[in-house]
Motif scaffolding. Sequence first.
Motif, PDB file in Angstrom:
ATOM      1  N   TRP A 111       0.858  -1.187   0.000  1.00  0.00           N
ATOM      2  CA  TRP A 111       0.000   0.000   0.000  1.00  0.00           C
ATOM      3  C   TRP A 111       0.890   1.232   0.000  1.00  0.00           C
ATOM      4  N   MET A 112       0.504   2.234  -0.749  1.00  0.00           N
ATOM      5  CA  MET A 112       1.216   3.508  -0.692  1.00  0.00           C
ATOM      6  C   MET A 112       0.219   4.631  -0.450  1.00  0.00           C
ATOM      7  N   ASP A 146     -12.507  -3.301  -8.123  1.00  0.00           N
ATOM      8  CA  ASP A 146     -12.982  -4.639  -8.463  1.00  0.00           C
ATOM      9  C   ASP A 146     -11.994  -5.716  -8.023  1.00  0.00           C
ATOM     10  N   SER A 147     -11.110  -5.374  -7.110  1.00  0.00           N
ATOM     11  CA  SER A 147     -10.132  -6.323  -6.566  1.00  0.00           C
ATOM     12  C   SER A 147     -10.362  -6.442  -5.056  1.00  0.00           C
ATOM     13  N   ASN A 148      -9.514  -7.218  -4.416  1.00  0.00           N
ATOM     14  CA  ASN A 148      -9.554  -7.314  -2.950  1.00  0.00           C
ATOM     15  C   ASN A 148      -8.779  -6.193  -2.285  1.00  0.00           C
ATOM     16  N   PHE A 149      -8.148  -5.321  -3.074  1.00  0.00           N
ATOM     17  CA  PHE A 149      -7.305  -4.247  -2.556  1.00  0.00           C
ATOM     18  C   PHE A 149      -7.796  -2.901  -3.084  1.00  0.00           C
ATOM     19  N   ARG A 150      -8.983  -2.535  -2.700  1.00  0.00           N
ATOM     20  CA  ARG A 150      -9.636  -1.342  -3.254  1.00  0.00           C
ATOM     21  C   ARG A 150      -8.950  -0.048  -2.837  1.00  0.00           C
ATOM     22  N   PRO A 151      -8.770   0.884  -3.782  1.00  0.00           N
ATOM     23  CA  PRO A 151      -8.235   2.206  -3.430  1.00  0.00           C
ATOM     24  C   PRO A 151      -9.139   2.877  -2.398  1.00  0.00           C
ATOM     25  N   GLN A 152      -8.566   3.801  -1.663  1.00  0.00           N
ATOM     26  CA  GLN A 152      -9.349   4.497  -0.640  1.00  0.00           C
ATOM     27  C   GLN A 152      -8.917   5.957  -0.566  1.00  0.00           C
ATOM     28  N   LEU A 153      -9.897   6.836  -0.454  1.00  0.00           N
ATOM     29  CA  LEU A 153      -9.661   8.261  -0.238  1.00  0.00           C
ATOM     30  C   LEU A 153     -10.034   8.569   1.209  1.00  0.00           C
ATOM     31  N   THR A 154      -9.102   9.175   1.935  1.00  0.00           N
ATOM     32  CA  THR A 154      -9.342   9.585   3.321  1.00  0.00           C
ATOM     33  C   THR A 154      -9.297  11.097   3.365  1.00  0.00           C
ATOM     34  N   VAL A 155     -10.332  11.709   3.916  1.00  0.00           N
ATOM     35  CA  VAL A 155     -10.410  13.166   4.000  1.00  0.00           C
ATOM     36  C   VAL A 155     -10.738  13.552   5.443  1.00  0.00           C
TER      37      VAL A 155
END
Length: 159
Positions: A111-112, A146-155
């Motif tokens: 993760w980055m 659509d994967s098991n490693f979904r992108p995420q936005l944190t605000v």
Amino acid sequence: SVGKIQVNPVADASVDERRPDTNFGYRPVLEVDGNFSKQVFMKFNIGSIIGKQILTAELNLRVANFARANQNIRFVDNSNWKEEEITYNNRPATGEIFGKINATSSQFGRWMKVKLDASAIPTVDKNLSIEIESPDKQAFHLFSRDSNFRPQLTVEYVK
């Protein structure tokens, strides 16, 4: 006080200049490549913070290749695009750069976290769309929603 939201994309897809009328939605890996003009589009629902002052914003991405590339993150002017319809030929226009990804091969499979210019994020629409592009001639692959490693936005925002 400070509030915080964490949201996954409601839509994401790659587009490819070499296949300008092909839709690449619903794939588990998104591809950015400056050599072949591939870009990634993501849309996040930020409706719960419309009109709020943004303090911090961060994109969390899982890298899917041995990338050694710099990527720009740009605003997308129009969030009316759909994951199942977007192609290179009908992709929306992009705006200013408000984040940069500096990927190294050591981040493969990890993760980055990518800091975004929080002051530049508009909170007037329920959707925030972004584009990831490569000014380099390098490929950068990341896992999609659509994967098991979904992108995420944190605000973080002022309540």
